[in-house]
Structure formats: C-alpha cells, structure tokens
Scaffold this active site. Sequence first.
Site, PDB file in Angstrom:
ATOM      1  N   LYS A  32      -2.022  -4.796 -11.267  1.00  0.00           N
ATOM      2  CA  LYS A  32      -2.900  -4.432 -10.145  1.00  0.00           C
ATOM      3  C   LYS A  32      -2.602  -3.002  -9.712  1.00  0.00           C
ATOM      4  CE  LYS A  32      -2.373  -5.920  -5.761  1.00  0.00           C
ATOM      5  NZ  LYS A  32      -2.684  -4.818  -4.848  1.00  0.00           N
ATOM      6  N   ASP A  59      -7.561  -2.776  -7.085  1.00  0.00           N
ATOM      7  CA  ASP A  59      -7.597  -3.413  -5.757  1.00  0.00           C
ATOM      8  C   ASP A  59      -7.756  -2.347  -4.677  1.00  0.00           C
ATOM      9  OD1 ASP A  59      -7.325  -5.276  -3.703  1.00  0.00           O
ATOM     10  OD2 ASP A  59      -5.137  -5.222  -3.765  1.00  0.00           O
ATOM     11  N   LYS A  61     -10.269  -2.646  -2.432  1.00  0.00           N
ATOM     12  CA  LYS A  61     -10.898  -3.351  -1.292  1.00  0.00           C
ATOM     13  C   LYS A  61     -12.068  -2.550  -0.737  1.00  0.00           C
ATOM     14  CE  LYS A  61      -6.476  -5.503  -0.025  1.00  0.00           C
ATOM     15  NZ  LYS A  61      -5.589  -4.899  -1.044  1.00  0.00           N
ATOM     16  N   ASP A  64     -17.801  -0.310   2.506  1.00  0.00           N
ATOM     17  CA  ASP A  64     -18.598   0.859   2.882  1.00  0.00           C
ATOM     18  C   ASP A  64     -20.070   0.433   2.857  1.00  0.00           C
ATOM     19  OD1 ASP A  64     -19.473   3.548   3.294  1.00  0.00           O
ATOM     20  OD2 ASP A  64     -17.707   4.277   2.236  1.00  0.00           O
ATOM     21  N   THR A 118      -3.095 -11.142   3.809  1.00  0.00           N
ATOM     22  CA  THR A 118      -2.008 -12.113   3.993  1.00  0.00           C
ATOM     23  C   THR A 118      -0.981 -11.638   5.019  1.00  0.00           C
ATOM     24  OG1 THR A 118      -1.233 -11.145   1.926  1.00  0.00           O
ATOM     25  CG2 THR A 118      -2.060 -13.372   1.826  1.00  0.00           C
ATOM     26  N   ARG A 213       6.546  -6.701  -4.799  1.00  0.00           N
ATOM     27  CA  ARG A 213       7.966  -6.396  -4.580  1.00  0.00           C
ATOM     28  C   ARG A 213       8.969  -7.379  -5.177  1.00  0.00           C
ATOM     29  NH1 ARG A 213       6.399  -5.006   1.498  1.00  0.00           N
ATOM     30  NH2 ARG A 213       4.904  -6.619   0.876  1.00  0.00           N
TER      31      ARG A 213
HETATM   32  O1  C5P Z   1       4.887  -6.834  -2.674  1.00  0.00           O
HETATM   33  P1  C5P Z   1       3.952  -7.996  -2.456  1.00  0.00           P
HETATM   34  O2  C5P Z   1       4.220  -9.163  -3.395  1.00  0.00           O
HETATM   35  O3  C5P Z   1       3.881  -8.415  -1.002  1.00  0.00           O
HETATM   36  O4  C5P Z   1       2.544  -7.406  -2.875  1.00  0.00           O
HETATM   37  C1  C5P Z   1       1.336  -8.070  -2.681  1.00  0.00           C
HETATM   38  C2  C5P Z   1       0.246  -7.193  -3.207  1.00  0.00           C
HETATM   39  O5  C5P Z   1      -0.997  -7.837  -2.965  1.00  0.00           O
HETATM   40  C3  C5P Z   1       0.133  -5.819  -2.529  1.00  0.00           C
HETATM   41  O6  C5P Z   1      -0.236  -4.887  -3.533  1.00  0.00           O
HETATM   42  C4  C5P Z   1      -0.967  -5.970  -1.514  1.00  0.00           C
HETATM   43  O7  C5P Z   1      -1.688  -4.772  -1.351  1.00  0.00           O
HETATM   44  C5  C5P Z   1      -1.859  -7.027  -2.172  1.00  0.00           C
HETATM   45  N1  C5P Z   1      -2.674  -7.844  -1.286  1.00  0.00           N
HETATM   46  C6  C5P Z   1      -2.160  -8.596  -0.249  1.00  0.00           C
HETATM   47  N2  C5P Z   1      -3.000  -9.344   0.554  1.00  0.00           N
HETATM   48  C7  C5P Z   1      -4.322  -9.368   0.304  1.00  0.00           C
HETATM   49  C8  C5P Z   1      -4.845  -8.619  -0.758  1.00  0.00           C
HETATM   50  C9  C5P Z   1      -3.990  -7.870  -1.550  1.00  0.00           C
HETATM   51  O8  C5P Z   1      -0.948  -8.616  -0.060  1.00  0.00           O
HETATM   52  N3  C5P Z   1      -5.113 -10.132   1.019  1.00  0.00           N
END
Ligand code: C5P
Length: 237
Positions: A32, A59, A61, A64, A118, A213
Amino acid sequence: MKDKLIVALDVATLQEATRLLEELNGVVQIFKIGSFLFTAQGPQAIRLVKEKGKKVFLDLKFHDIPSTVARACEVASDLEVDFLSLHTFGGFEMMETAVSTLYLKEKRPKLLGVTLLTSLDDAFLQDVMGTSGRSVRQEVLHLAHFAQSAGLDGAIASPEEVEAIRRDCGKEFLLLTPGIRLADPFTKKEDQVRTTTPREALLRGADCLIIGRPIIQAKSPREAAEEILKEMETVIQ
Ligand code: C5P
C-alpha cells in the site's frame, strides 16, 4: 494467503521502500502506498513496486468534486495500480462518476470506499460531525452500503465493523481491514483505536488485512510478516 496481506509502505524514501520490498520478497505480494510515501516520492513509488512484480494499493482516499476524482482515478488506472481508495464522504455522485469513468477500461483498479478511519471513535462523531445520532458502527455500516450502491468494489473498515458489513453487503463485496495489532501484550496500538488481531479480523470476514507498523517497524519485517501469515493460515483451513 499472500493475497490477503497488504503491507503499508509508510516510509519517506524510495531507498526505504526498496529495502522493505527486498526484505519482504516472496512473503508479501501487495503493498500500500499512502499519502506519506506518495507525497514524498510521487508516481515513482508506484513504478518501483510494479517493477518488482508486486501489486499496488494506492491509498490516497480521494475526496473532491466528481470530475477531479474521476480524472485522478484515470491517471491511477494508467499507472496500473491494482486497488484505489476513495472517501465515501465525497458522496454518491463522486463515487459513481469514478466507477463509470473506469468502467470501459480493459484493466482497472478495484475501487474501495473508506468509511470511518480506524483512528476515530464515537467521540469523533459527537465532536466533529455534530452527531448524527448514529454510533460509529451504524455510521460505518451506512457508508459501506452507500459505497456498494454507488458501484464500488469494496470498502475499508475496522475489524469491529467487518462482520456486520459482510452480513449486509454479501460475499462479493471486498473488505479491507486496517487497525490490526498482534495479541502480544506489549504491542502498541499507536494512533489506532478500533483494533483486533489478524486471526480475529479474518474470522469476522475481512478479505485482506492492511498492516503497517507491526511489520515495517519490526526488528525483522520478514519474520514479523511470516509470523502474521502463520497466524492467518490457522483460520483458512
Ligand atoms: O501502521 P498501521 O498498521 O496502523 O497502518 C495502517 C495503515 O492503514 C496506514 O497506512 C493507514 O493510513 C491505513 N488506514 C487506516 N485506517 C483506514 C484506512 C487506511 O489505518 N480507515
């Protein structure tokens, strides 16, 4: 199983992205690219992942006016991204225009609607949206339906809402789930609020897990990804 794990390349440089791609080669197939890497490196980041033979989830998002989003979707499609996110808050017409713009393309990305991030909870709805009277769960369910009725291929939602969306939107609707954290008591949630483990997210009906992460900041990203895949495999048999 490898098609069910998406690793978020949340890094600033092509060197770091290359290091992760090489380290995860053979283990992870989908990467991603979000606003961090894309803002820093632009389409070069997409080309890098594609050149390594991997799939890209762009991603950004998009949110617009419909014509701007439709043109951005076309550009992303020409860059051969495999998945692309739009924000459901952009509205029905924005999503529908994106779908119809890509409809005639021979190969097009799957379009996914972002519901509620989230990192947000009921207090967000109260504070920022001035409360619609709906809980996070109800709001996410409503937005997933909204995305489906506009013709999107799927949605991104937290593990907490996946089960209800799967029930309502059916088997064909793709559900991608971030907010994944390991059961290890020392695991940090960081800025994620609505989280669960890889196993639990799949049991609830997620098609793919988006993990950043816990893998990219691990001492050994490869071992972390292998460990997660092992846990995921316990569900599918
Ligand atoms: O590091 P982590 O596992 O928290 O990363 C989650 C990834 O998913 C990040 O790149 C974040 O931008 C993305 N994301 C998210 N919640 C959403 C959509 C995308 O955490 N609703």
